[in-house]
Design a protein around this motif. Sequence first.
Motif, PDB file in Angstrom:
ATOM      1  N   VAL A  87      36.648  45.448  28.972  1.00  0.00           N
ATOM      2  CA  VAL A  87      35.346  46.079  28.736  1.00  0.00           C
ATOM      3  C   VAL A  87      35.514  47.584  28.554  1.00  0.00           C
ATOM      4  O   VAL A  87      34.993  48.172  27.606  1.00  0.00           O
ATOM      5  CB  VAL A  87      34.378  45.781  29.910  1.00  0.00           C
ATOM      6  CG1 VAL A  87      33.126  46.658  29.818  1.00  0.00           C
ATOM      7  CG2 VAL A  87      33.977  44.309  29.912  1.00  0.00           C
ATOM      8  N   LEU A 139      32.627  36.005  34.327  1.00  0.00           N
ATOM      9  CA  LEU A 139      31.985  36.219  35.626  1.00  0.00           C
ATOM     10  C   LEU A 139      30.624  36.908  35.514  1.00  0.00           C
ATOM     11  O   LEU A 139      29.868  36.953  36.479  1.00  0.00           O
ATOM     12  CB  LEU A 139      32.900  37.070  36.537  1.00  0.00           C
ATOM     13  CG  LEU A 139      34.352  36.609  36.693  1.00  0.00           C
ATOM     14  CD1 LEU A 139      35.064  37.457  37.733  1.00  0.00           C
ATOM     15  CD2 LEU A 139      34.422  35.135  37.083  1.00  0.00           C
ATOM     16  N   PHE A 140      30.304  37.427  34.324  1.00  0.00           N
ATOM     17  CA  PHE A 140      29.100  38.240  34.149  1.00  0.00           C
ATOM     18  C   PHE A 140      27.831  37.462  34.487  1.00  0.00           C
ATOM     19  O   PHE A 140      27.562  36.390  33.936  1.00  0.00           O
ATOM     20  CB  PHE A 140      29.023  38.737  32.704  1.00  0.00           C
ATOM     21  CG  PHE A 140      27.837  39.620  32.415  1.00  0.00           C
ATOM     22  CD1 PHE A 140      27.828  40.949  32.800  1.00  0.00           C
ATOM     23  CD2 PHE A 140      26.722  39.118  31.758  1.00  0.00           C
ATOM     24  CE1 PHE A 140      26.739  41.769  32.536  1.00  0.00           C
ATOM     25  CE2 PHE A 140      25.627  39.927  31.483  1.00  0.00           C
ATOM     26  CZ  PHE A 140      25.630  41.255  31.877  1.00  0.00           C
ATOM     27  N   CYS A 180      28.968  47.140  32.766  1.00  0.00           N
ATOM     28  CA  CYS A 180      28.403  45.826  33.103  1.00  0.00           C
ATOM     29  C   CYS A 180      27.106  45.986  33.882  1.00  0.00           C
ATOM     30  O   CYS A 180      26.149  45.234  33.689  1.00  0.00           O
ATOM     31  CB  CYS A 180      29.417  45.002  33.900  1.00  0.00           C
ATOM     32  SG  CYS A 180      30.885  44.630  32.929  1.00  0.00           S
ATOM     33  N   CYS A 207      38.087  38.460  35.858  1.00  0.00           N
ATOM     34  CA  CYS A 207      37.524  39.800  35.684  1.00  0.00           C
ATOM     35  C   CYS A 207      38.063  40.430  34.399  1.00  0.00           C
ATOM     36  O   CYS A 207      39.273  40.465  34.169  1.00  0.00           O
ATOM     37  CB  CYS A 207      37.857  40.681  36.874  1.00  0.00           C
ATOM     38  SG  CYS A 207      37.395  42.395  36.623  1.00  0.00           S
ATOM     39  N   SER A 208      37.163  40.903  33.552  1.00  0.00           N
ATOM     40  CA  SER A 208      37.570  41.461  32.253  1.00  0.00           C
ATOM     41  C   SER A 208      37.303  42.960  32.180  1.00  0.00           C
ATOM     42  O   SER A 208      37.147  43.518  31.084  1.00  0.00           O
ATOM     43  CB  SER A 208      36.801  40.752  31.127  1.00  0.00           C
ATOM     44  OG  SER A 208      36.872  39.356  31.276  1.00  0.00           O
ATOM     45  N   CYS A 209      37.220  43.609  33.320  1.00  0.00           N
ATOM     46  CA  CYS A 209      36.858  45.038  33.333  1.00  0.00           C
ATOM     47  C   CYS A 209      37.761  45.876  32.442  1.00  0.00           C
ATOM     48  O   CYS A 209      37.298  46.771  31.742  1.00  0.00           O
ATOM     49  CB  CYS A 209      36.912  45.582  34.751  1.00  0.00           C
ATOM     50  SG  CYS A 209      35.538  45.060  35.763  1.00  0.00           S
ATOM     51  N   ALA A 254      32.121  41.776  41.109  1.00  0.00           N
ATOM     52  CA  ALA A 254      33.506  41.285  41.135  1.00  0.00           C
ATOM     53  C   ALA A 254      34.452  42.291  40.507  1.00  0.00           C
ATOM     54  O   ALA A 254      35.661  42.133  40.564  1.00  0.00           O
ATOM     55  CB  ALA A 254      33.593  39.950  40.393  1.00  0.00           C
ATOM     56  N   GLY A 255      33.892  43.310  39.864  1.00  0.00           N
ATOM     57  CA  GLY A 255      34.721  44.338  39.233  1.00  0.00           C
ATOM     58  C   GLY A 255      34.023  45.685  39.285  1.00  0.00           C
ATOM     59  O   GLY A 255      32.799  45.747  39.476  1.00  0.00           O
ATOM     60  N   CYS A 297      33.178  47.741  36.987  1.00  0.00           N
ATOM     61  CA  CYS A 297      32.175  48.037  35.955  1.00  0.00           C
ATOM     62  C   CYS A 297      30.776  47.600  36.381  1.00  0.00           C
ATOM     63  O   CYS A 297      29.781  47.990  35.774  1.00  0.00           O
ATOM     64  CB  CYS A 297      32.525  47.340  34.643  1.00  0.00           C
ATOM     65  SG  CYS A 297      34.151  47.746  34.028  1.00  0.00           S
ATOM     66  N   MET A 298      30.691  46.751  37.415  1.00  0.00           N
ATOM     67  CA  MET A 298      29.391  46.290  37.893  1.00  0.00           C
ATOM     68  C   MET A 298      28.955  47.063  39.139  1.00  0.00           C
ATOM     69  O   MET A 298      27.850  46.879  39.645  1.00  0.00           O
ATOM     70  CB  MET A 298      29.477  44.786  38.199  1.00  0.00           C
ATOM     71  CG  MET A 298      28.163  44.088  38.438  1.00  0.00           C
ATOM     72  SD  MET A 298      27.064  44.080  37.019  1.00  0.00           S
ATOM     73  CE  MET A 298      27.458  42.509  36.240  1.00  0.00           C
ATOM     74  N   CYS A 323      32.557  38.340  29.535  1.00  0.00           N
ATOM     75  CA  CYS A 323      33.326  38.088  30.757  1.00  0.00           C
ATOM     76  C   CYS A 323      32.786  36.828  31.428  1.00  0.00           C
ATOM     77  O   CYS A 323      31.574  36.696  31.619  1.00  0.00           O
ATOM     78  CB  CYS A 323      33.203  39.281  31.703  1.00  0.00           C
ATOM     79  SG  CYS A 323      33.934  38.946  33.315  1.00  0.00           S
ATOM     80  N   CYS A 354      29.505  37.637  39.218  1.00  0.00           N
ATOM     81  CA  CYS A 354      29.458  39.106  39.244  1.00  0.00           C
ATOM     82  C   CYS A 354      28.070  39.635  38.892  1.00  0.00           C
ATOM     83  O   CYS A 354      27.604  39.490  37.757  1.00  0.00           O
ATOM     84  CB  CYS A 354      30.501  39.644  38.258  1.00  0.00           C
ATOM     85  SG  CYS A 354      30.635  41.432  38.316  1.00  0.00           S
TER      86      CYS A 354
HETATM   87  S1  SF4 Z   1      32.448  43.991  36.257  1.00  0.00           S
HETATM   88 FE1  SF4 Z   1      32.090  41.859  36.534  1.00  0.00          FE
HETATM   89  S2  SF4 Z   1      31.126  41.151  34.646  1.00  0.00           S
HETATM   90 FE2  SF4 Z   1      32.063  43.135  34.243  1.00  0.00          FE
HETATM   91  S3  SF4 Z   1      34.058  42.648  33.419  1.00  0.00           S
HETATM   92 FE3  SF4 Z   1      34.338  43.009  35.609  1.00  0.00          FE
HETATM   93  S4  SF4 Z   1      34.119  41.000  36.545  1.00  0.00           S
HETATM   94 FE4  SF4 Z   1      33.327  40.831  34.457  1.00  0.00          FE
END
Ligand code: SF4
Length: 294
Positions: free
Chosen positions: A250, A262-263, A284, A245-247, A273-274, A276-277, A260, A267
């Motif tokens: 981001v 997972l994007f 995201c 997860c790179s939230c 998964a985070g 931001c989604m 990311c 996710c």
């Molecule tokens: S919300 Fe999902 S896609 Fe965005 S950075 Fe977090 S894990 Fe990655």
Amino acid sequence: MAIHVSLMKGVILLTFGDMLRVPINNKGVTSLLEAKKHGADVRFITSPFDAIRVAIENLKREVVFFSVGFETTTAPLAAMIRYSRLPHNLSFLISHRITHSVMELLLGIGDIHIDGVIAPGHVSAVTGAAKWDIFPKAFRMPTVIAGFSPEHVLQAILLIVDQVLSRDTRLQNIYPEVVTPQGNIQAQDSIAAVFDIVPTWWRGIGRIPESGYKLRGEFAQFEATKRFGLKDQPFCDPKDMLPGCSCHLVVMGKVSPNSCPLFGGICTPESPAGPCMVSQEGTCYIWWKYRYLG
Ligand code: SF4
């Protein structure tokens, strides 16, 4: 902490809808929605006043309002706490954040490439336009206060580009019908009357000085952390987030959502998964919705 409290016997946990699906990297229950499936009485509400109603309707149970957000949700919560007679069985898990503190931290980090700031109109309506003065003055950052319509956002971008090209960095307010220089004094008074400003944790980033709140002394009996003996648990290390997860990157503008791993795979808005989604305002989520993959 919210998941932990929600699973305590007899507790009703209230929060805003988005928070139900925000996931954590936990060996057991990973979201409030999952806690609900495990029998927790988790309910979502749309106004802080619903918390008083639910508490009065359930006087034999502890009702905890897990309250989150920036100035736009902090102000109504503060006014409610300040002016209402709070039921004895109601307490608050406060997770409100201060916009300017984190923005100042971001702009102070050297390796972030931000060309300009569109200051959000709703936050600015509470804090006042003058609060943003420091961004062009101290950080030489083009700053435009705007509303949320497409026209406002486009105009704000155009003005930022103008400022960059002319090297004339200043604060511009294109939303004066809502945002005054001083902001909403009554709202600011209520926030100051109810909360002390404290350092607080930001997911994946760390502890940022003067960026959060706790209830002031006279309201401290309504702090859920005190009532339930909860420790201030840091939740700032990327290892506490789902792997990959790179939230945190981001939201700091260091990577784009589609960088990311997972994007769009693990996710998606259906299975975030985070955070931001999760929210429709999440970076995201917006990139996914408009299929921006560039
Ligand atoms: S919300 Fe999902 S896609 Fe965005 S950075 Fe977090 S894990 Fe990655």
